[in-house]
Scaffold this motif. Structure first.
Motif, PDB file in Angstrom:
ATOM      1  N   VAL A 192      64.051   4.669  61.971  1.00 46.68           N
ATOM      2  CA  VAL A 192      63.409   5.755  61.222  1.00 46.68           C
ATOM      3  C   VAL A 192      62.756   6.711  62.205  1.00 46.68           C
ATOM      4  O   VAL A 192      62.004   6.302  63.083  1.00 46.68           O
ATOM      5  CB  VAL A 192      62.359   5.178  60.249  1.00 46.68           C
ATOM      6  N   ARG A 193      63.066   7.997  62.060  1.00 46.34           N
ATOM      7  CA  ARG A 193      62.620   8.968  63.055  1.00 46.34           C
ATOM      8  C   ARG A 193      61.282   9.647  62.737  1.00 46.34           C
ATOM      9  O   ARG A 193      60.416   9.787  63.556  1.00 46.34           O
ATOM     10  CB  ARG A 193      63.681  10.058  63.188  1.00 46.34           C
ATOM     11  N   MET A 194      61.143  10.132  61.545  1.00 48.95           N
ATOM     12  CA  MET A 194      60.016  11.019  61.277  1.00 48.95           C
ATOM     13  C   MET A 194      59.557  10.717  59.861  1.00 48.95           C
ATOM     14  O   MET A 194      60.364  10.615  58.949  1.00 48.95           O
ATOM     15  CB  MET A 194      60.577  12.436  61.320  1.00 48.95           C
ATOM     16  N   ILE A 195      58.285  10.537  59.655  1.00 46.73           N
ATOM     17  CA  ILE A 195      57.812  10.171  58.320  1.00 46.73           C
ATOM     18  C   ILE A 195      56.949  11.306  57.779  1.00 46.73           C
ATOM     19  O   ILE A 195      56.104  11.829  58.489  1.00 46.73           O
ATOM     20  CB  ILE A 195      57.016   8.851  58.365  1.00 46.73           C
ATOM     21  N   SER A 196      57.195  11.661  56.523  1.00 49.74           N
ATOM     22  CA  SER A 196      56.448  12.789  55.953  1.00 49.74           C
ATOM     23  C   SER A 196      54.982  12.432  55.829  1.00 49.74           C
ATOM     24  O   SER A 196      54.626  11.301  55.506  1.00 49.74           O
ATOM     25  CB  SER A 196      57.021  13.121  54.595  1.00 49.74           C
ATOM     26  N   GLN A 197      54.132  13.429  56.060  1.00 51.57           N
ATOM     27  CA  GLN A 197      52.710  13.178  55.937  1.00 51.57           C
ATOM     28  C   GLN A 197      52.285  13.251  54.479  1.00 51.57           C
ATOM     29  O   GLN A 197      51.115  13.130  54.188  1.00 51.57           O
ATOM     30  CB  GLN A 197      51.959  14.175  56.807  1.00 51.57           C
ATOM     31  N   GLY A 198      53.238  13.511  53.602  1.00 48.66           N
ATOM     32  CA  GLY A 198      52.978  13.373  52.172  1.00 48.66           C
ATOM     33  C   GLY A 198      52.112  14.429  51.537  1.00 48.66           C
ATOM     34  O   GLY A 198      51.040  14.136  51.017  1.00 48.66           O
ATOM     35  N   ALA A 199      52.537  15.693  51.596  1.00 47.41           N
ATOM     36  CA  ALA A 199      51.793  16.736  50.905  1.00 47.41           C
ATOM     37  C   ALA A 199      51.894  16.483  49.401  1.00 47.41           C
ATOM     38  O   ALA A 199      50.945  16.675  48.662  1.00 47.41           O
ATOM     39  CB  ALA A 199      52.369  18.099  51.231  1.00 47.41           C
ATOM     40  N   SER A 200      53.055  15.998  48.982  1.00 45.91           N
ATOM     41  CA  SER A 200      53.226  15.735  47.568  1.00 45.91           C
ATOM     42  C   SER A 200      52.913  14.265  47.330  1.00 45.91           C
ATOM     43  O   SER A 200      53.322  13.405  48.084  1.00 45.91           O
ATOM     44  CB  SER A 200      54.676  16.023  47.184  1.00 45.91           C
ATOM     45  N   GLU A 201      52.210  14.006  46.234  1.00 48.04           N
ATOM     46  CA  GLU A 201      51.854  12.611  45.952  1.00 48.04           C
ATOM     47  C   GLU A 201      52.985  11.866  45.285  1.00 48.04           C
ATOM     48  O   GLU A 201      52.863  10.692  44.996  1.00 48.04           O
ATOM     49  CB  GLU A 201      50.659  12.587  44.998  1.00 48.04           C
ATOM     50  N   ILE A 202      54.075  12.566  44.991  1.00 51.06           N
ATOM     51  CA  ILE A 202      55.109  11.865  44.231  1.00 51.06           C
ATOM     52  C   ILE A 202      56.369  11.619  45.048  1.00 51.06           C
ATOM     53  O   ILE A 202      57.390  11.257  44.510  1.00 51.06           O
ATOM     54  CB  ILE A 202      55.431  12.578  42.905  1.00 51.06           C
ATOM     55  N   ASN A 203      56.305  11.865  46.349  1.00 48.42           N
ATOM     56  CA  ASN A 203      57.466  11.464  47.145  1.00 48.42           C
ATOM     57  C   ASN A 203      57.063  10.831  48.454  1.00 48.42           C
ATOM     58  O   ASN A 203      55.969  11.044  48.967  1.00 48.42           O
ATOM     59  CB  ASN A 203      58.434  12.644  47.341  1.00 48.42           C
ATOM     60  N   MET A 204      57.962  10.012  48.955  1.00 48.11           N
ATOM     61  CA  MET A 204      57.824   9.449  50.301  1.00 48.11           C
ATOM     62  C   MET A 204      59.106   9.802  51.001  1.00 48.11           C
ATOM     63  O   MET A 204      60.184   9.469  50.497  1.00 48.11           O
ATOM     64  CB  MET A 204      57.779   7.928  50.221  1.00 48.11           C
ATOM     65  N   SER A 205      59.009  10.487  52.146  1.00 43.37           N
ATOM     66  CA  SER A 205      60.268  10.818  52.798  1.00 43.37           C
ATOM     67  C   SER A 205      60.238  10.528  54.284  1.00 43.37           C
ATOM     68  O   SER A 205      59.176  10.506  54.902  1.00 43.37           O
ATOM     69  CB  SER A 205      60.666  12.279  52.555  1.00 43.37           C
ATOM     70  N   PHE A 206      61.421  10.314  54.813  1.00 32.67           N
ATOM     71  CA  PHE A 206      61.545  10.035  56.246  1.00 32.67           C
ATOM     72  C   PHE A 206      62.954  10.373  56.695  1.00 32.67           C
ATOM     73  O   PHE A 206      63.863  10.528  55.872  1.00 32.67           O
ATOM     74  CB  PHE A 206      61.204   8.569  56.560  1.00 32.67           C
ATOM     75  N   MET A 207      63.117  10.498  58.032  1.00 28.93           N
ATOM     76  CA  MET A 207      64.418  10.876  58.581  1.00 28.93           C
ATOM     77  C   MET A 207      65.099   9.670  59.206  1.00 28.93           C
ATOM     78  O   MET A 207      64.440   8.836  59.824  1.00 28.93           O
ATOM     79  CB  MET A 207      64.246  11.915  59.705  1.00 28.93           C
TER      80      MET A 207
END
Ligand code: ADP
Ligand code: ASP
Ligand code: MG
Length: 486
Positions: free
Chosen positions: A433-448
């Protein structure tokens, strides 16, 4: 008295729902079923499947002076449309070729006329050897122009009182070719003038999606834009519902082409659907949700090959869900750009300068992560990359890496769940896993992740989070039925 707006249902049929005569007949039967319920359908159709890509290939061939190839592609499309027309539509017995109401003959003339115009255009592009975004929109618009004329005639043949509406006279946009923005007040006025009177007369208006115009010049709303057309029309007219008819049972827990065990999501919020669409779930165009949200119009995603299935209802207030996630989306072909501030610590104004550069090149950023000395962003634009990196190079050290993908888990019920990211990453511990979102939105979790790892990551995540799905939200009956059939 005019028809109540709540009786209007905007029905959008995607490329696979109009791909051939069989599909168009299914579509006609679905529209007839809405008429039987005393609803007033407005039909929005995509180009027949693969036609948009094929037209783009013809335009590209013309742009590199390959006139022969461009015309060959156009010829094959002409044959496909004419054959489908002949399968669907016939002249009434004893009709005269130029008699009004001579359905097949006039449809054939229409198709030939459109292809003759297209061929002239392709010859013109080949002569100058240059393809502008404006000309490309003109070429690609023929897909929806043709499919809508064809579907209108096929409906008439099936005794559906249909009238063709040239979408370019109602979907009025700015001149941002390739991704034009709708002018909502002008569209509302045009629909009121041209489309509502048809409905009041008991007719079914049929129009192409995706295309519009600016001062009489053809524009398009961006790839997948027919969904957007449906939502714009539904929003402008305060329709009772918007139906997006496609080739899967609804919004699924992930792309069923990658994970065949994916389950239908019965109901989902506007916010969740928008997030999924933005982060790669091709089943909906990202802009589709907005007009519906503004007017609180429910959107249904339905399967034209399985019309009795309930599909997915997208609404403002879905019931609570016991599972943390509703669906997992993936977006491929992304590039990560690492931008390291030359003077070590991020100076005041550095991030603003970085974002201004992306803005200048009209390049949207999907994800951002920052550290003390660097910022990494992901983008999906390849064309603008060299120019962006040249500009960034003036203020920072830059390197970029392609073939990345973003995975995004979406669910309103992530809120308040502790330890969820631990569960996500342990289920894909074998993937880098490369990059993890800092989560501006409370309804998603994202990563590269690397592109080659996406399918495996989706399978593992799906197994982990949809093993015991909440039956109020997910169609587990389908899973049980599938197991019974083994
Ligand atoms: P249409 O031509 O009807 O607009 P699309 O091909 O644009 O259809 O979108 C439907 C496709 O979206 C499905 O065939 C499916 O493979 C894909 N897809 C990706 N993610 C999802 C998802 N979460 N749910 C349903 N379909 C999805
Ligand atoms: N035909 C267009 C495309 O393929 C628009 C659409 O189908 O939504 O992108
Ligand atoms: Mg689509």
């Amino acid at each position: 008295m005019s028809t109540p707006r709540s009786n209007i249902v905007v029905m959008k049929f995607g490329g696979t729902s109009v791909e051939d005569a069989t599909a168009i007949l299914r579509t006609a039967a679905i529209v007839a079923s809405r008429l039987r319920r005393n609803l007033n359908p407005i039909v929005v159709v995509s180009a027949m499947s693969r036609v948009t890509d094929t037209l783009l290939a013809a335009a590209a061939a013309a742009g590199r002076n390959d006139r022969e190839e461009a015309l060959k592609i156009s010829d094959a499309l002409r044959t496909r449309h004419l054959n489908t027309a002949a399968e669907l539509v016939s002249n009434p017995p004893n009709s005269h070729p130029d008699e009004h109401g001579d359905r097949l003959t006039s449809l054939q003339l229409n198709i030939h006329h459109d292809f003759d115009t297209l061929d002239d255009l392709l010859r013109g592009i080949s002569a100058v050897g240059e393809l502008t975004p404006r000309t490309s929109d003109n070429v690609v618009s023929f897909g929806e122009r043709l499919s809508s004329v064809l579907v209108t005639a096929a409906f008439a043949q099936q005794s559906i009182p249909s009238t063709h509406v040239d979408a370019r006279t109602v979907i009025l946009t700015d001149n941002h070719y390739g991704k034009a923005a709708p002018n909502e007040p002008a569209i509302e006025a045009a629909l009121t003038e041209q489309v509502l009177p048809l409905i009041d007369l008991g007719r079914v208006p049929v129009m192409g999606g995706f295309i519009g115009s600016c001062n009489g010049i053809t524009t398009t709303l961006g790839r997948g834009g027919s969904d957007y057309t449906a939502a714009i029309v539904g929003g402008a007219l305060h329709a009772g519902a918007i139906e997006i008819w496609t080739d899967v049972n609804g919004i699924m827990t992930t792309d069923p082409r990658i994970v065949p065990e994916a389950l239908r999501v019965k109901t989902i919020s506007f916010e969740e659907a928008a997030e999924l669409a933005y982060f790669g779930a091709k089943v909906l165009h990202p802009a589709t949700i907005l007009p519906a949200v503004q007017k609180n119009i429910p959107v249904f995603v339905l399967n034209s090959r399985n019309a009795d299935n309930e599909g997915t209802k997208i609404t403002a207030t879905p019931p609570p869900c016991a599972s943390p996630f509703k669906s997992i989306a993936a977006k491929k072909k992304l590039t990560i750009i690492d931008i390291v501030a030359s003077r070590m610590l991020l100076a005041h104004g550095f991030l603003a300068a970085v974002f201004a550069i992306f803005d200048k090149h009209g390049c949207a950023i999907d994800m951002v992560s920052t550290s003390e000395i660097s910022v990494s962003v992901t983008v999906d634009s390849k064309e603008a990359l060299p120019a962006i990196c040249a500009d960034l190079g003036q203020i920072a050290d830059v390197k970029y890496e392609g073939n990345k993908a973003l995975i995004c888990l979406v669910g309103e019920d992530i809120r308040g769940q502790s330890g969820i990211s631990g569960q996500v990453f342990s289920s894909i511990a074998h993937v880098n896993v490369r990059m993890i979102s800092q989560g501006a939105s409370e309804i998603n979790m994202s990563f590269m992740v690397n592109e080659e790892d996406v399918d495996e990551a989706l399978r593992s995540l799906h197994k982990k989070f949809f093993a015991n799905p909440d039956p109020t939200i997910f169609d587990i009956e389908a899973r049980v039925a599938a197991m019974d059939n083994v």
